[in-house]
Write a protein that holds these residues in place. Structure first.
Motif, PDB file in Angstrom:
ATOM      1  N   LEU A  64       2.938  19.143   0.466  1.00  0.00           N
ATOM      2  CA  LEU A  64       4.065  19.125   1.395  1.00  0.00           C
ATOM      3  C   LEU A  64       4.544  20.541   1.717  1.00  0.00           C
ATOM      4  CD1 LEU A  64       6.132  16.145  -0.084  1.00  0.00           C
ATOM      5  CD2 LEU A  64       4.641  16.108   1.926  1.00  0.00           C
ATOM      6  N   LYS A  65       4.545  21.420   0.729  1.00  0.00           N
ATOM      7  CA  LYS A  65       4.979  22.797   0.967  1.00  0.00           C
ATOM      8  C   LYS A  65       4.001  23.545   1.869  1.00  0.00           C
ATOM      9  CE  LYS A  65       8.025  24.845  -0.759  1.00  0.00           C
ATOM     10  NZ  LYS A  65       9.412  25.118  -0.274  1.00  0.00           N
ATOM     11  N   SER A  66       2.740  23.120   1.883  1.00  0.00           N
ATOM     12  CA  SER A  66       1.729  23.817   2.697  1.00  0.00           C
ATOM     13  C   SER A  66       1.894  23.529   4.188  1.00  0.00           C
ATOM     14  CB  SER A  66       0.320  23.403   2.258  1.00  0.00           C
ATOM     15  OG  SER A  66       0.009  22.085   2.723  1.00  0.00           O
ATOM     16  N   GLY A  67       2.574  22.433   4.524  1.00  0.00           N
ATOM     17  CA  GLY A  67       2.768  22.077   5.925  1.00  0.00           C
ATOM     18  C   GLY A  67       1.532  21.529   6.604  1.00  0.00           C
ATOM     19  N   ARG A  68       0.509  21.190   5.835  1.00  0.00           N
ATOM     20  CA  ARG A  68      -0.725  20.665   6.419  1.00  0.00           C
ATOM     21  C   ARG A  68      -0.526  19.260   6.971  1.00  0.00           C
ATOM     22  NH1 ARG A  68      -5.574  21.965   2.192  1.00  0.00           N
ATOM     23  NH2 ARG A  68      -4.046  22.811   0.734  1.00  0.00           N
ATOM     24  N   ARG A  69      -1.421  18.871   7.865  1.00  0.00           N
ATOM     25  CA  ARG A  69      -1.385  17.529   8.434  1.00  0.00           C
ATOM     26  C   ARG A  69      -2.621  16.765   7.966  1.00  0.00           C
ATOM     27  NH1 ARG A  69      -0.429  16.148  14.892  1.00  0.00           N
ATOM     28  NH2 ARG A  69       0.008  13.907  14.623  1.00  0.00           N
ATOM     29  N   PRO A  70      -2.470  15.551   7.458  1.00  0.00           N
ATOM     30  CA  PRO A  70      -3.631  14.787   6.979  1.00  0.00           C
ATOM     31  C   PRO A  70      -4.463  14.226   8.134  1.00  0.00           C
ATOM     32  CG  PRO A  70      -1.641  13.479   6.779  1.00  0.00           C
ATOM     33  CD  PRO A  70      -1.198  14.836   7.241  1.00  0.00           C
ATOM     34  N   ALA A  71      -5.668  13.762   7.800  1.00  0.00           N
ATOM     35  CA  ALA A  71      -6.566  13.203   8.807  1.00  0.00           C
ATOM     36  C   ALA A  71      -6.035  11.895   9.366  1.00  0.00           C
ATOM     37  CB  ALA A  71      -7.960  12.993   8.203  1.00  0.00           C
ATOM     38  N   THR A  72      -5.404  11.084   8.520  1.00  0.00           N
ATOM     39  CA  THR A  72      -4.796   9.818   8.939  1.00  0.00           C
ATOM     40  C   THR A  72      -3.351   9.806   8.464  1.00  0.00           C
ATOM     41  OG1 THR A  72      -5.260   8.583   6.889  1.00  0.00           O
ATOM     42  CG2 THR A  72      -7.039   8.686   8.543  1.00  0.00           C
ATOM     43  N   ASN A  73      -2.585   8.838   8.888  1.00  0.00           N
ATOM     44  CA  ASN A  73      -1.260   8.651   8.285  1.00  0.00           C
ATOM     45  C   ASN A  73      -1.426   8.444   6.781  1.00  0.00           C
ATOM     46  OD1 ASN A  73      -0.134   8.715  10.839  1.00  0.00           O
ATOM     47  ND2 ASN A  73       0.040   6.485  11.014  1.00  0.00           N
ATOM     48  N   VAL A  74      -0.495   8.970   6.007  1.00  0.00           N
ATOM     49  CA  VAL A  74      -0.500   8.751   4.560  1.00  0.00           C
ATOM     50  C   VAL A  74       0.908   8.358   4.128  1.00  0.00           C
ATOM     51  CG1 VAL A  74      -1.013   9.664   2.274  1.00  0.00           C
ATOM     52  CG2 VAL A  74      -2.307  10.490   4.245  1.00  0.00           C
ATOM     53  N   VAL A  75       0.994   7.268   3.378  1.00  0.00           N
ATOM     54  CA  VAL A  75       2.242   6.836   2.752  1.00  0.00           C
ATOM     55  C   VAL A  75       2.176   7.225   1.282  1.00  0.00           C
ATOM     56  CG1 VAL A  75       3.665   4.858   2.121  1.00  0.00           C
ATOM     57  CG2 VAL A  75       2.584   4.944   4.370  1.00  0.00           C
ATOM     58  N   CYS A  76       3.136   8.038   0.843  1.00  0.00           N
ATOM     59  CA  CYS A  76       3.147   8.547  -0.524  1.00  0.00           C
ATOM     60  C   CYS A  76       4.385   8.030  -1.241  1.00  0.00           C
ATOM     61  CB  CYS A  76       3.165  10.069  -0.528  1.00  0.00           C
ATOM     62  SG  CYS A  76       1.827  10.854   0.389  1.00  0.00           S
ATOM     63  N   LEU A  77       4.199   7.298  -2.321  1.00  0.00           N
ATOM     64  CA  LEU A  77       5.309   6.727  -3.073  1.00  0.00           C
ATOM     65  C   LEU A  77       5.427   7.426  -4.418  1.00  0.00           C
ATOM     66  CD1 LEU A  77       3.715   3.942  -1.653  1.00  0.00           C
ATOM     67  CD2 LEU A  77       6.048   3.230  -2.095  1.00  0.00           C
ATOM     68  N   VAL A  78       6.587   8.016  -4.659  1.00  0.00           N
ATOM     69  CA  VAL A  78       6.889   8.692  -5.919  1.00  0.00           C
ATOM     70  C   VAL A  78       7.941   7.841  -6.621  1.00  0.00           C
ATOM     71  CG1 VAL A  78       7.548  10.862  -7.004  1.00  0.00           C
ATOM     72  CG2 VAL A  78       6.455  10.881  -4.740  1.00  0.00           C
ATOM     73  N   ALA A  79       7.572   7.203  -7.716  1.00  0.00           N
ATOM     74  CA  ALA A  79       8.361   6.086  -8.228  1.00  0.00           C
ATOM     75  C   ALA A  79       9.415   6.470  -9.275  1.00  0.00           C
ATOM     76  CB  ALA A  79       7.432   5.011  -8.781  1.00  0.00           C
ATOM     77  N   SER A  80       9.004   6.901 -10.454  1.00  0.00           N
ATOM     78  CA  SER A  80       9.930   7.013 -11.591  1.00  0.00           C
ATOM     79  C   SER A  80      10.587   8.387 -11.640  1.00  0.00           C
ATOM     80  CB  SER A  80       9.192   6.714 -12.897  1.00  0.00           C
ATOM     81  OG  SER A  80       8.724   5.386 -12.910  1.00  0.00           O
ATOM     82  N   VAL A  81      11.257   8.742 -10.558  1.00  0.00           N
ATOM     83  CA  VAL A  81      11.907  10.047 -10.473  1.00  0.00           C
ATOM     84  C   VAL A  81      13.040  10.147 -11.494  1.00  0.00           C
ATOM     85  CG1 VAL A  81      13.190  11.615  -8.965  1.00  0.00           C
ATOM     86  CG2 VAL A  81      11.259  10.290  -8.054  1.00  0.00           C
ATOM     87  N   GLY A  82      13.789   9.080 -11.676  1.00  0.00           N
ATOM     88  CA  GLY A  82      14.883   9.099 -12.642  1.00  0.00           C
ATOM     89  C   GLY A  82      14.396   9.381 -14.052  1.00  0.00           C
ATOM     90  N   ALA A  83      13.317   8.726 -14.453  1.00  0.00           N
ATOM     91  CA  ALA A  83      12.758   8.975 -15.792  1.00  0.00           C
ATOM     92  C   ALA A  83      12.237  10.403 -15.901  1.00  0.00           C
ATOM     93  CB  ALA A  83      11.638   7.978 -16.084  1.00  0.00           C
TER      94      ALA A  83
END
Length: 344
Positions: A64-83
């Protein structure tokens, strides 16, 4: 009540200057939607199901910091942030008294972790990805490997983006990868030890291949010829059995395992390899079931004069040197030393 925060194509400047700031910016379960060059197709990445497994989140932050664009749409789920945010950062697998999130992907979805798992499944159903990567770390040091519930060229291709070692297992534990048969090709990728810089780098390199490749479901240049391990058996502790790790047997514990036992990960162990020490009979201390539901404890370990050995030449993996994980999950998985199913 929705628990995920939804973010589309975040500005790299908003994400903080290090991984802890990134976690605090998310402040809870977060779903990133990244717009691809081809917006007609979508892939999915799920990571941080366990709060002490940082490599996937570190790799996603770098992307994400690189600002690159993926070849297709990508859905990224980051789950246990609280833990993950519980001090010290990335030290808690889950919050106190919470269930293991990667055992919650089947009904009933009644508690907090179940509801979170159900929401992850709903997001994936909504976006209909062509593939799902669920990225993890192992609790101890060890090489990378992939896991899927059945073998075909799609699972082969996905795992080959990251590693050349694949475990085929359908234990029915309620893991995310078990949606593969009814949804889309889904694999777990264990990129290595959670404290290992090599694991963080492998996670990023594999993620870049997954995000940038024109196709990820056909074996190609990344198909290295997978080492297959089929139908492993889990060795679990029986209830109220106590465990520690030390160089010699500890009087106050039922089982003492050698502290360097994780060094056997994916290595062959012979029947005379000392694993540790134990007080009691094998079936009093351990549980293990083969694919047919039969007790397999004595196929895995034997106790001789208080010393614990493999019952036969085996290949062990996902060995943990963390007693809490051994109690809540298992001690290790095992197959025959040639990678095949352990015979009854």
């Amino acid at each position: 009540m929705r628990r995920f925060k939804f973010v589309r194509d975040p500005d790299p400047r908003d994400l903080g200057y290090n991984i802890e700031e990134f976690l605090r910016w998310m402040d809870g379960p977060t779903c990133f939607h990244l717009t691809g060059e081809n917006t007609t197709r979508t892939r999915a990445l799920v990571t941080l199901l366990h709060g002490n497994e940082p490599s996937g989140t570190i790799a996603l932050y770098r992307w994400l910091k690189s600002g690159r664009r993926p070849a297709t749409n990508v859905v990224c789920l980051v789950a246990s942030v609280g833990a993950a945010l519980e001090a010290p950062v990335f030290s808690h697998r889950m919050l106190p008294r919470a269930r293991d999130l990667n055992r919650c992907f089947r009904p009933p979805y009644e508690d907090v972790q179940g509801v979170l798992a159900e929401e992850i499944l709903e997001i994936l159903r909504l976006h209909r990805p062509e593939a799902v990567i669920d990225m993890h770390n192992t609790s101890g040091s060890g090489p990378a490997f992939g896991v899927c519930t059945f073998m075909d060229r799609h699972h082969d291709a996905l795992v080959s983006l990251f590693t050349q070692r694949l475990i085929v297992s359908d234990l029915g534990l309620g893991a995310l990868m078990e949606i593969s048969e009814e949804a889309c090709p889904t694999v777990t990728v264990e990129v290595g030890g959670r404290m290992d810089d090599e694991a963080h780098e492998l996670a990023f390199e594999g993620m870049c291949r997954y995000f940038q490749a024109g196709t990820v479901l056909c074996p190609g240049d990344t198909d290295w010829g997978l080492e297959l391990l089929r139908d492993p058996i889990r060795l679990e502790l029986n209830e109220n059995v106590t465990l520690t790790y030390a160089e010699e047997p500890c009087d106050n514990y039922d089982i003492t395992l050698k502290p360097d036992i994780e060094h056997h990960n994916f290595g062959g162990v012979k029947a005379d390899t000392l694993l540790g020490w134990a007080r009691g009979a094998e079936t009093q201390l351990f549980t293990a079931l083969d694919a047919g539901g039969r007790c397999a404890v004595t196929k895995l370990v034997r106790i001789d004069n208080g010393k614990m050995y493999p019952a036969q030449p085996l290949k062990l993996f996902m060995i943990t040197n963390n007693a809490a994980i051994a109690h809540s999950d298992c001690l290790f998985y095992a197959v025959s030393d040639d990678g095949s199913t352990i015979c009854a």
